[in-house]
Design a protein around this motif. Sequence first.
Motif, PDB file in Angstrom:
ATOM      1  N   MET A  83      23.745 -38.248  -5.601  1.00  0.00           N
ATOM      2  CA  MET A  83      23.640 -39.717  -6.113  1.00  0.00           C
ATOM      3  C   MET A  83      23.688 -39.602  -7.724  1.00  0.00           C
ATOM      4  O   MET A  83      24.414 -40.510  -8.389  1.00  0.00           O
ATOM      5  CB  MET A  83      22.595 -40.555  -5.648  1.00  0.00           C
ATOM      6  CG  MET A  83      22.656 -40.706  -3.845  1.00  0.00           C
ATOM      7  SD  MET A  83      21.300 -41.489  -3.498  1.00  0.00           S
ATOM      8  CE  MET A  83      21.329 -40.985  -1.699  1.00  0.00           C
ATOM      9  N   GLN A  86      27.197 -38.786  -9.166  1.00  0.00           N
ATOM     10  CA  GLN A  86      28.074 -39.735  -8.852  1.00  0.00           C
ATOM     11  C   GLN A  86      27.716 -40.818  -9.942  1.00  0.00           C
ATOM     12  O   GLN A  86      28.642 -41.509 -10.550  1.00  0.00           O
ATOM     13  CB  GLN A  86      28.098 -40.278  -7.473  1.00  0.00           C
ATOM     14  CG  GLN A  86      28.668 -39.272  -6.447  1.00  0.00           C
ATOM     15  CD  GLN A  86      28.205 -39.472  -5.033  1.00  0.00           C
ATOM     16  OE1 GLN A  86      27.400 -40.263  -4.927  1.00  0.00           O
ATOM     17  NE2 GLN A  86      28.582 -38.368  -4.162  1.00  0.00           N
ATOM     18  N   ASP A  87      26.538 -41.198 -10.206  1.00  0.00           N
ATOM     19  CA  ASP A  87      25.992 -42.272 -11.168  1.00  0.00           C
ATOM     20  C   ASP A  87      26.458 -42.043 -12.442  1.00  0.00           C
ATOM     21  O   ASP A  87      26.882 -42.966 -13.375  1.00  0.00           O
ATOM     22  CB  ASP A  87      24.740 -42.625 -11.072  1.00  0.00           C
ATOM     23  CG  ASP A  87      24.172 -43.688 -11.654  1.00  0.00           C
ATOM     24  OD1 ASP A  87      24.532 -44.771 -11.365  1.00  0.00           O
ATOM     25  OD2 ASP A  87      23.187 -43.642 -12.776  1.00  0.00           O
TER      26      ASP A  87
END
Length: 415
Positions: A83, A86-87
């Motif tokens: 995450m 991806q952020d």
Amino acid sequence: MALIVQKYGGTSMGTPERIRNVARRVARWKSQGHQMVVVVSAMSGETNRLLSLAKEVSPAPAPRELDVMVSTGEQVTIALLAMALQDIGVSARSYTGSQVRILTDNIHTKARILDIQDTNIRRDLDAGTVVIVAGFQGVDEQGNITTLGRGGSDTSGVALAAALLADECQIYTDVDGVYTTDPRIVPEARKLERITFEEMLEMASLGSKVLQIRSVEFAGKYKVKLRVLSSFEEEGKETSGTLITFEEDRKMEQPIISGIAFNRDEAKLTVLGVPDRPGIAYQILGPIAEASIDVDMIIQNVGHDGTTDFSFTVARSEMERARKILEDQVKPHVGARQIVADNKTCKVSAVGVGMRSHPGVASQMFRTLAEEGINIQMISTSEIKISVVVDEKYLELAVRVLHKAFDLDQAPAQV
Ligand code: ADP
Ligand code: ASP
Ligand code: MG
């Protein structure tokens, strides 16, 4: 372009902020054009927390269920790191050990890796995706989740590097390399620029948990280029950590001793008054081996009046089991007088390939300990190490005085 495997330990993954830091570091390497595989541990403290939770439910939890539970720690961190990447706009995908298919044997809580399927990983890498793999876990032939023993994420990292023929395996931790001894015990410990594979193997097997022993065995077997580094160094100020080398460096004068290792996890069992006759060692240690209890040091005293005393050490967690076997099976069978168990012992070792060509290391070690009034209970030696078992209350003192006696706080002389 290189294929790099990075492994981040529990402290490096310990908070959301640190996970974001790891993501930034991975992104930097990726932006330099490398293919990245990242192996992570659970957040620091999580594995211990889960294990104590299990103990609250049952005093002797089944190993299979322990593995199902304890592997969740790493399942959380792989997803969090994916995450975080991806952020910041980096394509990333997380995998549990079973999803990769890190195939292991079925010895729960201390499984060994047998094979790694690289199809999913290769496909993602080719697509420019960062692959994140849960450390410490695998799956057996029957689909049961297994774990690789405490500290096992190091082994996951090195095994993946070996399977993928990676250019380098980088173990990121909370110290900036391998030191002459644990810097938490001896602040004067020095970071080693390089350490030979053989020495690292001894250090790890003798208790230096900076690398799990099996990870070093893998690195040796498959000639993985292995480096230990800190994940806490700021961008632009990173050092090159410690490289595990396969050749002794001829440019430097080889120090006689490269490091002092220690292990608190040592319990001593003594069988008093056993008949001094052939086969006795087998009769004592046979049932211990059958119960899959690993024996470390062994000593048999010189016999007198037809009997002798026999001592050996095991991990503390195995002491009670070993004592019971000795009491119930060995004592009546061989006719021993008494069984004594002591879990207040520890092992301190001096390691160095330079020892091979320098006699007198043992006597210097024993003199140093004697001057501090530290009684040696057991001794074992090999070509490149000397280990002693002493009372645990002397552990820190013994490590400190030996570190100093072998000049490990001084930089080695250049020639
Ligand atoms: P991680 O969670 O990153 O796997 P570990 O706690 O397993 O980290 O291993 C790193 C720790 O190993 C260090 O914080 C240090 O206290 C300890 N350690 C023991 N011996 C050594 C050594 N010779 N050199 C460096 N660190 C050592
Ligand atoms: N999380 C596991 C442990 O604490 C594995 C690891 O960190 O390497 O032992
Ligand atoms: Mg570790």
